[in-house]
Design a protein around this motif. Structure first.
Motif, PDB file in Angstrom:
ATOM      1  N   MET A  57      44.873  14.760  55.315  1.00  0.00           N
ATOM      2  CA  MET A  57      44.439  16.167  55.257  1.00  0.00           C
ATOM      3  C   MET A  57      43.233  16.377  56.177  1.00  0.00           C
ATOM      4  SD  MET A  57      44.497  18.234  51.698  1.00  0.00           S
ATOM      5  CE  MET A  57      44.925  16.965  50.515  1.00  0.00           C
ATOM      6  N   THR A  58      43.257  17.461  56.915  1.00  0.00           N
ATOM      7  CA  THR A  58      42.131  17.734  57.803  1.00  0.00           C
ATOM      8  C   THR A  58      40.964  18.312  57.017  1.00  0.00           C
ATOM      9  OG1 THR A  58      42.919  19.935  58.238  1.00  0.00           O
ATOM     10  CG2 THR A  58      43.697  18.226  59.703  1.00  0.00           C
ATOM     11  N   ASP A  59      39.836  18.360  57.664  1.00  0.00           N
ATOM     12  CA  ASP A  59      38.652  18.929  57.017  1.00  0.00           C
ATOM     13  C   ASP A  59      38.862  20.389  56.653  1.00  0.00           C
ATOM     14  OD1 ASP A  59      37.350  16.631  57.027  1.00  0.00           O
ATOM     15  OD2 ASP A  59      35.831  17.153  58.525  1.00  0.00           O
ATOM     16  N   ALA A  60      39.546  21.125  57.561  1.00  0.00           N
ATOM     17  CA  ALA A  60      39.717  22.566  57.329  1.00  0.00           C
ATOM     18  C   ALA A  60      40.528  22.818  56.068  1.00  0.00           C
ATOM     19  CB  ALA A  60      40.387  23.206  58.543  1.00  0.00           C
ATOM     20  N   THR A  61      41.634  22.086  55.890  1.00  0.00           N
ATOM     21  CA  THR A  61      42.439  22.322  54.695  1.00  0.00           C
ATOM     22  C   THR A  61      41.684  21.913  53.445  1.00  0.00           C
ATOM     23  OG1 THR A  61      43.494  20.223  55.175  1.00  0.00           O
ATOM     24  CG2 THR A  61      44.739  22.190  55.729  1.00  0.00           C
ATOM     25  N   LEU A  62      40.905  20.840  53.553  1.00  0.00           N
ATOM     26  CA  LEU A  62      40.095  20.432  52.407  1.00  0.00           C
ATOM     27  C   LEU A  62      39.105  21.516  52.020  1.00  0.00           C
ATOM     28  CD1 LEU A  62      39.168  16.661  52.762  1.00  0.00           C
ATOM     29  CD2 LEU A  62      40.279  17.830  50.852  1.00  0.00           C
ATOM     30  N   LEU A  63      38.525  22.115  53.034  1.00  0.00           N
ATOM     31  CA  LEU A  63      37.550  23.171  52.783  1.00  0.00           C
ATOM     32  C   LEU A  63      38.216  24.360  52.088  1.00  0.00           C
ATOM     33  CD1 LEU A  63      34.544  23.243  53.465  1.00  0.00           C
ATOM     34  CD2 LEU A  63      35.094  24.807  55.333  1.00  0.00           C
ATOM     35  N   VAL A  64      39.407  24.715  52.590  1.00  0.00           N
ATOM     36  CA  VAL A  64      40.161  25.810  51.949  1.00  0.00           C
ATOM     37  C   VAL A  64      40.461  25.453  50.509  1.00  0.00           C
ATOM     38  CG1 VAL A  64      42.363  27.044  51.940  1.00  0.00           C
ATOM     39  CG2 VAL A  64      41.146  26.679  54.087  1.00  0.00           C
ATOM     40  N   LEU A  65      40.869  24.202  50.310  1.00  0.00           N
ATOM     41  CA  LEU A  65      41.189  23.742  48.961  1.00  0.00           C
ATOM     42  C   LEU A  65      39.971  23.878  48.043  1.00  0.00           C
ATOM     43  CD1 LEU A  65      43.812  22.458  47.847  1.00  0.00           C
ATOM     44  CD2 LEU A  65      42.591  20.286  47.888  1.00  0.00           C
ATOM     45  N   ALA A  66      38.820  23.419  48.561  1.00  0.00           N
ATOM     46  CA  ALA A  66      37.609  23.463  47.748  1.00  0.00           C
ATOM     47  C   ALA A  66      37.212  24.896  47.431  1.00  0.00           C
ATOM     48  CB  ALA A  66      36.476  22.751  48.472  1.00  0.00           C
ATOM     49  N   SER A  67      37.320  25.762  48.427  1.00  0.00           N
ATOM     50  CA  SER A  67      36.900  27.143  48.164  1.00  0.00           C
ATOM     51  C   SER A  67      37.882  27.816  47.208  1.00  0.00           C
ATOM     52  CB  SER A  67      36.773  27.921  49.475  1.00  0.00           C
ATOM     53  OG  SER A  67      37.993  28.510  49.816  1.00  0.00           O
ATOM     54  N   THR A  68      39.178  27.464  47.324  1.00  0.00           N
ATOM     55  CA  THR A  68      40.149  28.012  46.374  1.00  0.00           C
ATOM     56  C   THR A  68      39.815  27.556  44.966  1.00  0.00           C
ATOM     57  OG1 THR A  68      41.795  27.811  48.098  1.00  0.00           O
ATOM     58  CG2 THR A  68      42.599  28.236  45.894  1.00  0.00           C
ATOM     59  N   LEU A  69      39.459  26.284  44.858  1.00  0.00           N
ATOM     60  CA  LEU A  69      39.122  25.731  43.551  1.00  0.00           C
ATOM     61  C   LEU A  69      37.928  26.463  42.940  1.00  0.00           C
ATOM     62  CD1 LEU A  69      40.544  23.309  42.224  1.00  0.00           C
ATOM     63  CD2 LEU A  69      38.543  21.949  42.810  1.00  0.00           C
ATOM     64  N   SER A  70      36.875  26.653  43.761  1.00  0.00           N
ATOM     65  CA  SER A  70      35.684  27.294  43.197  1.00  0.00           C
ATOM     66  C   SER A  70      35.965  28.760  42.885  1.00  0.00           C
ATOM     67  CB  SER A  70      34.502  27.145  44.151  1.00  0.00           C
ATOM     68  OG  SER A  70      34.665  27.997  45.257  1.00  0.00           O
ATOM     69  N   THR A  71      36.697  29.459  43.783  1.00  0.00           N
ATOM     70  CA  THR A  71      37.046  30.849  43.492  1.00  0.00           C
ATOM     71  C   THR A  71      37.877  30.936  42.224  1.00  0.00           C
ATOM     72  OG1 THR A  71      37.150  31.200  45.860  1.00  0.00           O
ATOM     73  CG2 THR A  71      38.017  32.946  44.478  1.00  0.00           C
ATOM     74  N   GLY A  72      38.844  30.014  42.106  1.00  0.00           N
ATOM     75  CA  GLY A  72      39.695  30.024  40.931  1.00  0.00           C
ATOM     76  C   GLY A  72      38.891  29.819  39.658  1.00  0.00           C
ATOM     77  N   LEU A  73      37.940  28.900  39.710  1.00  0.00           N
ATOM     78  CA  LEU A  73      37.113  28.642  38.526  1.00  0.00           C
ATOM     79  C   LEU A  73      36.293  29.873  38.149  1.00  0.00           C
ATOM     80  CD1 LEU A  73      35.613  25.049  38.806  1.00  0.00           C
ATOM     81  CD2 LEU A  73      36.792  26.051  36.862  1.00  0.00           C
ATOM     82  N   ILE A  74      35.635  30.473  39.160  1.00  0.00           N
ATOM     83  CA  ILE A  74      34.759  31.611  38.855  1.00  0.00           C
ATOM     84  C   ILE A  74      35.589  32.792  38.366  1.00  0.00           C
ATOM     85  CG2 ILE A  74      33.163  33.288  39.836  1.00  0.00           C
ATOM     86  CD1 ILE A  74      32.185  31.115  41.700  1.00  0.00           C
ATOM     87  N   LEU A  75      36.665  33.121  39.126  1.00  0.00           N
ATOM     88  CA  LEU A  75      37.505  34.246  38.706  1.00  0.00           C
ATOM     89  C   LEU A  75      38.105  33.974  37.331  1.00  0.00           C
ATOM     90  CD1 LEU A  75      39.522  35.405  41.840  1.00  0.00           C
ATOM     91  CD2 LEU A  75      37.754  36.638  40.598  1.00  0.00           C
ATOM     92  N   GLY A  76      38.580  32.751  37.141  1.00  0.00           N
ATOM     93  CA  GLY A  76      39.202  32.408  35.873  1.00  0.00           C
ATOM     94  C   GLY A  76      38.230  32.575  34.720  1.00  0.00           C
ATOM     95  N   ALA A  77      36.977  32.113  34.918  1.00  0.00           N
ATOM     96  CA  ALA A  77      35.990  32.231  33.843  1.00  0.00           C
ATOM     97  C   ALA A  77      35.693  33.703  33.555  1.00  0.00           C
ATOM     98  CB  ALA A  77      34.722  31.493  34.235  1.00  0.00           C
ATOM     99  N   ILE A  78      35.578  34.519  34.624  1.00  0.00           N
ATOM    100  CA  ILE A  78      35.278  35.942  34.396  1.00  0.00           C
ATOM    101  C   ILE A  78      36.471  36.646  33.743  1.00  0.00           C
ATOM    102  CG2 ILE A  78      34.794  38.124  35.560  1.00  0.00           C
ATOM    103  CD1 ILE A  78      33.130  36.561  37.558  1.00  0.00           C
ATOM    104  N   PHE A  79      37.683  36.356  34.236  1.00  0.00           N
ATOM    105  CA  PHE A  79      38.882  36.931  33.604  1.00  0.00           C
ATOM    106  C   PHE A  79      38.938  36.559  32.127  1.00  0.00           C
ATOM    107  CE2 PHE A  79      41.795  37.126  37.631  1.00  0.00           C
ATOM    108  CZ  PHE A  79      40.988  38.113  38.138  1.00  0.00           C
ATOM    109  N   ALA A  80      38.702  35.269  31.854  1.00  0.00           N
ATOM    110  CA  ALA A  80      38.775  34.808  30.475  1.00  0.00           C
ATOM    111  C   ALA A  80      37.752  35.534  29.608  1.00  0.00           C
ATOM    112  CB  ALA A  80      38.546  33.297  30.415  1.00  0.00           C
TER     113      ALA A  80
END
Lengths: 292, 329
Positions: A1-24
């Motif tokens: 995996m390249t750095d760019a995809t990893l970065l996208v993955l990480a940002s998706t993870l953090s966005t998902g966590l924050i949005l998920g917590a607020i939605f919940a």
């Protein structure tokens, strides 16, 4: 995996966590009020937006974000008391009151969106709150702003406190008793009307808090109200009306869905999928996944 | 016979009004809009007032028919008078298909389900622009032609009056047939109705089909009358507005929706400059109707009248009866 995809993955993870917590959080507020008072608050998205806009105004008037959040929470409690006094308590003794409540909150939605369009809507079309804390932390190789870490911590912390309070605090136990059987709870000496008021206040305050946390983490506009209403209702229906655990699990799932879908499609596509999920649930299993 | 006289008077007034308002194009246009809303309200009243279900996807079904009608006239070259019935029946079938699973639900769950379907339809109108042109909407929709001449001005208004009057009369007729009586039985107690041998789901489907037809025909006339449609013409606020006309006037009566529509339908056009204020107003009305007068204006009038009758000493009414009898002789 390249750095760019990893970065996208990480940002998706953090966005998902924050949005998920607020939605919940918001869905937990909605589902507590529905499970206890039988009030499906269709205007939850407007409550959410109102808190965010009020915090924006206070921050604009020179308050720090932390002070603005506390100030808005107190205002929110006062507003919920007024709404409970004027509208909600009139129907406490009506047996099929959820339809009437639903219609009343649809009316409230229209009133609030009209007011927003006449006030904040004229002042700006994109709103942001100044961050609670500055700086960036590196989590492994990935940067994350301290502000979003704090937002996530607050959201998860409030959810944990809520969970514990519902389980162990006497008020929480009384609230769950009214959830399960109003008559039996009344016979055991629970003041049902006081519990109704308490859960409306609690649920609304959580929704207000959710709106401000969202405003801290992301910039927002007036359309977020509608999206949030749909999302919170979808979470409540899919998770099972009245189930806080359902709101938590499904909220997290929806948060990650939104984060993943947003990479390659518009967020509206995510909203569309929530609507379809809610529809499927209503048609095939109206009691939801985590029914009590 | 009082009711029949009132009906004739209202029908005559509706048919005469376009000619009276001919001088003022704006008022005549608002009148035409009121007539379309009257058709819609009397249709929704059949489901909300008589079967007891609140269909918030009403405007979505009207939208399906309107877009289908425009597509048929523009792309297939059909005349309005052929395209409208086809689009209406098609949209009514789609409406039943969409509503079919939700008909097992009732109360809040049915209403929520219909709201979800309405939201899905609105999003579909926006994001599948092949026939709808997305948010921009379709404009310059041709008015229907009659014998080679395009309907315009007062004749279009009068056509809408005829459509509305027929719609209301049809609703009044349906209500007093056996079908209408079954609707009322279901509204009052669906479990009891089922026990008495009424097929609740089947009757709800029939009601849904009829109501979708009302929505669809209204949608087709709306598109050709206004000449412009967009997803916002058929969103949940439209559904709520029509519902408010029914609830505010008085659900479950024939005159109620007429009162409600005549009072409420012109407001958005008279307050054109104040769109946001209109939202606030209709929100307040929704809350007032739900909390303070669930029977609507008509129900409120009836209640006051019966209170007054009950409050008056019986000897007075007896004396009145005697004197009126004496007058008759």
């Amino acid at each position: 995996m390249t750095d760019a995809t990893l970065l996208v993955l990480a940002s998706t993870l953090s966005t998902g966590l924050i949005l998920g917590a607020i939605f919940a959080l918001v869905a937990a507020g909605v589902t507590i009020v529905y499970g206890c008072v039988w009030l499906p608050n269709a205007s939850n998205g407007q409550f959410f937006l109102l808190a965010a806009l009020a915090a924006w105004s206070l921050a604009g008037a020179g308050w720090s974000s932390a002070a603005a959040i506390i100030g808005v929470l107190f205002m929110g409690i006062a507003l919920s008391l007024v709404i409970e006094w004027v509208l909600v308590r009139r129907l406490y003794d009506v047996p099929e009151r959820n339809v009437a409540y639903f219609v009343v909150t649809l009316g409230l939605t229209q009133i609030m969106s009209g007011i927003f369009a006449m006030s904040w809507g004229l002042w700006s079309d994109q709103f942001t709150l100044p961050p609670l804390v500055d700086g960036i932390t590196m989590i492994g190789p990935f940067p994350m702003t301290n502000n979003r870490i704090v937002v996530l911590a607050i959201a998860l912390g409030v959810l944990a406190v809520l969970f514990a309070a519902l389980r162990y605090h006497p008020y929480g136990r009384a609230l769950r008793a009214v959830f399960q059987n109003r008559e039996a709870a009344a016979l055991r000496g629970v003041n049902v009307r006081a519990i109704y008021r308490l859960s409306f206040l609690l649920g609304s305050s959580i929704i207000f808090l959710g709106g401000m946390l969202f405003a801290l983490a992301y910039s927002f506009d007036l359309t977020v109200a509608w999206t949030m209403s749909v999302t919170a209702f979808a979470i409540m229906i899919v998770g099972g009306p009245g189930s806080v655990l359902g709101a938590l699990v499904v909220g997290m799932v929806f948060g990650f869905t939104q984060a993943i879908v947003s990479i390659f499609a518009s967020p509206t596509a995510a909203t569309f999928s929530y609507l379809l999920a809610m529809l499927a649930m209503l048609l095939f299993r109206p009691s939801g996944l985590f029914n009590r | 016979m009082n009711g029949r006289h009132l009906a004739i008077a209202l029908a005559v007034a509706a048919l005469a009004a376009p000619f009276v308002l001919e001088g003022n194009r704006f008022l005549a246009f608002v009148f035409g809009i009121v007539m379309i809303n009257l058709l819609w309200a009397s249709g929704m009243n059949l489901l909300y007032g008589f079967v007891g279900l609140m269909p918030l996807m009403f405007a979505g079904i009207a939208g399906i028919a309107a877009y289908a009608m425009v597509a048929l006239t523009r792309e297939a070259g059909w005349s309005f008078w052929l395209a409208t019935p086809v689009a209406a029946v098609g949209a009514a079938f789609v409406g039943v298909l969409l509503g079919l699973p939700s008909l097992r639900l009732k109360g809040f769950y049915f209403t929520l389900c219909s709201l979800v379907i309405q939201s899905v339809l609105t999003l579909a109108f926006t994001f599948f622009p092949r026939f709808t042109n997305g948010d921009t909407g379709l404009n310059q929709i041709e008015p229907p032609a009659w014998g080679g001449v395009q309907l315009a001005g007062v004749w279009f208004d009068a056509t809408l009056s005829v459509v509305a009057v027929v719609g209301v009369l049809l609703a009044a007729w349906i209500v007093q047939t056996r079908l209408g009586q079954r609707f009322i039985a279901i509204r009052e107690d669906d479990v009891l109705a089922e026990v008495m041998g009424i097929d609740v789901v089947r009757n709800r489907i029939i009601a849904f089909f009829i109501v979708s037809l009302y929505a669809a025909v209204g949608g087709c006339f709306y598109a050709s009358y206004v000449g412009f449609i967009s997803p916002r013409s058929f969103d949940v606020l439209t559904s709520l507005g029509i519902w408010l006309c029914v609830a505010f006037g008085g659900r479950g009566t024939i005159i109620g929706p007429i009162i409600g529509t005549v009072i409420l339908a012109p407001i958005p056009y008279l307050l054109q400059e104040l769109q946001a204020f209109k939202d606030v107003l209709s929100g307040v009305l929704i809350i007032v109707v739900t909390l303070v007068m669930p029977a609507g204006i008509h129900g409120e009038i009836m209640r006051r009248r019966s209170l007054r009758r009950a409050a008056a000493p019986p000897t007075v009414s007896a004396a009145e009866a005697v004197s009126s009898n004496g007058g008759a002789r």
